[in-house]
Design a protein around this motif. Structure first.
Motif, PDB file in Angstrom:
ATOM      1  N   ALA A 178      29.150  51.200  31.654  1.00 28.44           N
ATOM      2  CA  ALA A 178      29.635  49.867  31.339  1.00 28.44           C
ATOM      3  C   ALA A 178      28.550  49.023  30.689  1.00 28.44           C
ATOM      4  CB  ALA A 178      30.149  49.187  32.606  1.00 28.44           C
ATOM      5  N   LEU A 179      27.314  49.146  31.179  1.00 31.68           N
ATOM      6  CA  LEU A 179      26.210  48.359  30.621  1.00 31.68           C
ATOM      7  C   LEU A 179      25.921  48.737  29.177  1.00 31.68           C
ATOM      8  CD1 LEU A 179      23.770  48.343  33.682  1.00 31.68           C
ATOM      9  CD2 LEU A 179      25.078  46.417  32.804  1.00 31.68           C
ATOM     10  N   GLN A 180      26.162  49.994  28.836  1.00 34.00           N
ATOM     11  CA  GLN A 180      25.904  50.437  27.461  1.00 34.00           C
ATOM     12  C   GLN A 180      26.865  49.793  26.463  1.00 34.00           C
ATOM     13  OE1 GLN A 180      26.187  54.675  28.010  1.00 34.00           O
ATOM     14  NE2 GLN A 180      23.967  54.918  28.242  1.00 34.00           N
ATOM     15  N   ASN A 181      27.979  49.260  26.952  1.00 33.68           N
ATOM     16  CA  ASN A 181      28.952  48.614  26.061  1.00 33.68           C
ATOM     17  C   ASN A 181      28.678  47.136  25.851  1.00 33.68           C
ATOM     18  OD1 ASN A 181      30.388  51.009  25.735  1.00 33.68           O
ATOM     19  ND2 ASN A 181      31.713  50.605  27.473  1.00 33.68           N
ATOM     20  N   ILE A 182      27.691  46.589  26.562  1.00 27.79           N
ATOM     21  CA  ILE A 182      27.406  45.163  26.460  1.00 27.79           C
ATOM     22  C   ILE A 182      26.495  44.903  25.270  1.00 27.79           C
ATOM     23  CG2 ILE A 182      26.480  43.137  27.650  1.00 27.79           C
ATOM     24  CD1 ILE A 182      27.019  44.538  30.272  1.00 27.79           C
ATOM     25  N   PRO A 183      26.864  43.999  24.392  1.00 27.04           N
ATOM     26  CA  PRO A 183      25.988  43.671  23.257  1.00 27.04           C
ATOM     27  C   PRO A 183      24.629  43.168  23.739  1.00 27.04           C
ATOM     28  CG  PRO A 183      28.182  42.732  22.944  1.00 27.04           C
ATOM     29  CD  PRO A 183      28.125  43.247  24.347  1.00 27.04           C
ATOM     30  N   SER A 184      23.567  43.590  23.045  1.00 29.51           N
ATOM     31  CA  SER A 184      22.165  43.206  23.292  1.00 29.51           C
ATOM     32  C   SER A 184      21.581  43.840  24.546  1.00 29.51           C
ATOM     33  CB  SER A 184      22.002  41.679  23.369  1.00 29.51           C
ATOM     34  OG  SER A 184      22.575  41.151  24.559  1.00 29.51           O
ATOM     35  N   VAL A 185      22.352  44.689  25.257  1.00 25.62           N
ATOM     36  CA  VAL A 185      21.830  45.406  26.410  1.00 25.62           C
ATOM     37  C   VAL A 185      21.623  46.862  26.023  1.00 25.62           C
ATOM     38  CG1 VAL A 185      22.321  46.201  28.757  1.00 25.62           C
ATOM     39  CG2 VAL A 185      22.878  43.874  28.097  1.00 25.62           C
ATOM     40  N   ALA A 186      20.446  47.401  26.373  1.00 26.54           N
ATOM     41  CA  ALA A 186      20.128  48.792  26.056  1.00 26.54           C
ATOM     42  C   ALA A 186      19.810  49.539  27.347  1.00 26.54           C
ATOM     43  CB  ALA A 186      18.939  48.865  25.102  1.00 26.54           C
ATOM     44  N   VAL A 187      20.295  50.781  27.429  1.00 22.53           N
ATOM     45  CA  VAL A 187      20.030  51.641  28.578  1.00 22.53           C
ATOM     46  C   VAL A 187      19.405  52.932  28.062  1.00 22.53           C
ATOM     47  CG1 VAL A 187      21.010  52.806  30.578  1.00 22.53           C
ATOM     48  CG2 VAL A 187      22.020  50.664  29.788  1.00 22.53           C
ATOM     49  N   ASP A 188      18.190  53.267  28.538  1.00 24.14           N
ATOM     50  CA  ASP A 188      17.542  54.488  28.058  1.00 24.14           C
ATOM     51  C   ASP A 188      18.030  55.694  28.853  1.00 24.14           C
ATOM     52  OD1 ASP A 188      16.203  54.504  30.507  1.00 24.14           O
ATOM     53  OD2 ASP A 188      14.453  53.461  29.691  1.00 24.14           O
ATOM     54  N   VAL A 189      17.516  56.875  28.513  1.00 22.14           N
ATOM     55  CA  VAL A 189      17.981  58.113  29.125  1.00 22.14           C
ATOM     56  C   VAL A 189      17.656  58.184  30.612  1.00 22.14           C
ATOM     57  CG1 VAL A 189      17.929  59.418  26.971  1.00 22.14           C
ATOM     58  CG2 VAL A 189      15.858  59.257  28.363  1.00 22.14           C
ATOM     59  N   GLU A 190      16.666  57.438  31.044  1.00 23.71           N
ATOM     60  CA  GLU A 190      16.286  57.442  32.458  1.00 23.71           C
ATOM     61  C   GLU A 190      17.013  56.353  33.243  1.00 23.71           C
ATOM     62  OE1 GLU A 190      12.089  57.102  32.543  1.00 23.71           O
ATOM     63  OE2 GLU A 190      11.725  59.107  31.717  1.00 23.71           O
ATOM     64  N   GLY A 191      17.897  55.620  32.581  1.00 17.44           N
ATOM     65  CA  GLY A 191      18.623  54.570  33.271  1.00 17.44           C
ATOM     66  C   GLY A 191      17.950  53.221  33.230  1.00 17.44           C
ATOM     67  N   GLY A 192      16.815  53.116  32.526  1.00 15.15           N
ATOM     68  CA  GLY A 192      16.122  51.840  32.415  1.00 15.15           C
ATOM     69  C   GLY A 192      16.913  50.862  31.566  1.00 15.15           C
ATOM     70  N   ILE A 193      17.000  49.618  32.014  1.00 15.19           N
ATOM     71  CA  ILE A 193      17.816  48.610  31.352  1.00 15.19           C
ATOM     72  C   ILE A 193      16.926  47.537  30.745  1.00 15.19           C
ATOM     73  CG2 ILE A 193      19.641  46.894  31.690  1.00 15.19           C
ATOM     74  CD1 ILE A 193      20.525  48.560  34.116  1.00 15.19           C
ATOM     75  N   SER A 194      17.255  47.154  29.503  1.00 15.05           N
ATOM     76  CA  SER A 194      16.517  46.080  28.846  1.00 15.05           C
ATOM     77  C   SER A 194      17.501  45.155  28.158  1.00 15.05           C
ATOM     78  CB  SER A 194      15.519  46.644  27.819  1.00 15.05           C
ATOM     79  OG  SER A 194      16.196  47.375  26.820  1.00 15.05           O
ATOM     80  N   LEU A 195      17.127  43.876  28.109  1.00 15.26           N
ATOM     81  CA  LEU A 195      17.954  42.865  27.465  1.00 15.26           C
ATOM     82  C   LEU A 195      17.189  42.298  26.293  1.00 15.26           C
ATOM     83  CD1 LEU A 195      20.488  41.074  27.443  1.00 15.26           C
ATOM     84  CD2 LEU A 195      19.308  39.518  29.003  1.00 15.26           C
ATOM     85  N   ARG A 196      17.704  42.562  25.093  1.00 20.25           N
ATOM     86  CA  ARG A 196      17.034  42.164  23.844  1.00 20.25           C
ATOM     87  C   ARG A 196      15.584  42.673  23.823  1.00 20.25           C
ATOM     88  NH1 ARG A 196      19.595  37.342  25.380  1.00 20.25           N
ATOM     89  NH2 ARG A 196      21.500  36.909  24.202  1.00 20.25           N
ATOM     90  N   ASN A 254      12.265  43.197  31.750  1.00 15.61           N
ATOM     91  CA  ASN A 254      12.183  42.368  32.954  1.00 15.61           C
ATOM     92  C   ASN A 254      13.569  41.754  33.216  1.00 15.61           C
ATOM     93  OD1 ASN A 254      11.169  40.981  35.160  1.00 15.61           O
ATOM     94  ND2 ASN A 254      10.314  39.317  33.922  1.00 15.61           N
ATOM     95  N   VAL A 255      14.474  42.602  33.701  1.00 14.76           N
ATOM     96  CA  VAL A 255      15.868  42.228  33.855  1.00 14.76           C
ATOM     97  C   VAL A 255      16.266  42.347  35.321  1.00 14.76           C
ATOM     98  CG1 VAL A 255      18.238  42.784  33.221  1.00 14.76           C
ATOM     99  CG2 VAL A 255      16.422  43.010  31.526  1.00 14.76           C
ATOM    100  N   ARG A 256      17.011  41.386  35.785  1.00 15.70           N
ATOM    101  CA  ARG A 256      17.547  41.439  37.140  1.00 15.70           C
ATOM    102  C   ARG A 256      19.073  41.439  37.052  1.00 15.70           C
ATOM    103  NH1 ARG A 256      16.075  37.402  42.231  1.00 15.70           N
ATOM    104  NH2 ARG A 256      16.810  38.811  43.880  1.00 15.70           N
ATOM    105  N   ILE A 257      19.691  42.402  37.701  1.00 17.64           N
ATOM    106  CA  ILE A 257      21.147  42.561  37.622  1.00 17.64           C
ATOM    107  C   ILE A 257      21.764  42.160  38.947  1.00 17.64           C
ATOM    108  CG2 ILE A 257      23.024  44.207  37.307  1.00 17.64           C
ATOM    109  CD1 ILE A 257      21.206  45.809  35.522  1.00 17.64           C
ATOM    110  N   LEU A 258      22.768  41.290  38.859  1.00 12.97           N
ATOM    111  CA  LEU A 258      23.506  40.847  40.034  1.00 12.97           C
ATOM    112  C   LEU A 258      24.880  41.498  40.022  1.00 12.97           C
ATOM    113  CD1 LEU A 258      22.707  37.008  39.891  1.00 12.97           C
ATOM    114  CD2 LEU A 258      21.378  38.826  40.984  1.00 12.97           C
ATOM    115  N   ILE A 259      25.320  41.979  41.173  1.00  9.41           N
ATOM    116  CA  ILE A 259      26.651  42.560  41.309  1.00  9.41           C
ATOM    117  C   ILE A 259      27.504  41.587  42.101  1.00  9.41           C
ATOM    118  CG2 ILE A 259      28.010  44.495  42.180  1.00  9.41           C
ATOM    119  CD1 ILE A 259      25.584  46.257  41.863  1.00  9.41           C
ATOM    120  N   ASN A 260      28.620  41.165  41.468  1.00 10.18           N
ATOM    121  CA  ASN A 260      29.482  40.141  42.065  1.00 10.18           C
ATOM    122  C   ASN A 260      28.708  38.856  42.368  1.00 10.18           C
ATOM    123  OD1 ASN A 260      31.750  41.772  41.963  1.00 10.18           O
ATOM    124  ND2 ASN A 260      31.378  42.630  43.991  1.00 10.18           N
TER     125      ASN A 260
END
Length: 203
Positions: free
Chosen positions: A154-172, A176-182
């Motif tokens: 799902a995160l890979q479909n978000i514009p300006s969000v990138a997910v690498d092969v190891e699952g690392g997430i970056s924003l633009r 240094n990204v913090r993800i909140l669930i609900n």
């Protein structure tokens, strides 16, 4: 004698065919008109115009309107009920019209058929992505492409969000990204540990 008889028969047959062709040519008339939407006053393309012979001797004749709502239909002379129809619009009928010469029906206005309308349900829907000053909110339930996938998908479909092969997430480009669930931090994932999102179902 035989040749003269053959010649007379040929001339008689030719004359008969000519008279038949002439009679048939005179037996048809042109009916023209324009079909428009009564409320919007716009032409209705592909509206059908049907001529039903009141004696039942002829099969129904007819045609459809062009891009500008015009029609020009050739029909045999006679008495007809003329039906003008269009999907979801009321049918307009000209009953017992005698056609013995060309006829212009003028502009025919059709109104919406209220009986064919059942009910209209309007639901308010939230947008898939909400951008605020300090956060970006992504509603996974709006993304049909993530059905059966993981949060990482799902995160890979978000514009300006990138997910690498190891699952690392970056924003633009910023990792240094913090993800909140609900709307809340998840105890399942630390600040730097994002591999858990590869296991969580998107739904």
């Amino acid at each position: 004698m035989t040749q003269k008889l053959f010649l007379v028969k040929s001339l008689f047959l030719l004359l008969t065919l000519s008279l038949t062709h002439f009679a048939n040519a005179q037996d048809k008339v042109n009916v023209t008109g324009t079909v428009v939407d009564k409320d919007a006053a716009v032409p209705l393309e592909y509206a059908t115009v049907t001529f039903i012979d009141r004696t039942g001797e002829r099969s129904p004749q007819g045609g459809v309107t062009d891009f500008d709502g015009n029609f020009n239909i050739e029909v045999y002379e006679g008495n007809y009920d003329i039906n003008v129809e269009f999907i979801s619009f009321e049918t307009k009928t000209f009953e017992n019209r005698t056609l013995n010469s060309d006829l212009d029906l003028g502009t025919i206005s059709l109104g919406l058929n209220s009986d064919s309308l059942d009910e209209v349900v309007v639901r308010a829907e939230t947008t898939q992505v909400e951008v605020r000053l300090d956060k970006k909110i992504y509603n996974i339930g709006k993304d049909l492409t993530t059905k059966g996938g993981t949060v990482t998908d799902a995160l890979q479909n978000i514009p300006s969000v990138a997910v690498d092969v190891e699952g690392g997430i970056s924003l633009r480009g910023n990792e240094n990204v913090r993800i909140l669930i609900n709307g809340k931090p998840s105890a399942m994932a630390g600040f730097d540990d994002t591999t858990i999102f590869q296991q969580l179902p998107a739904d």
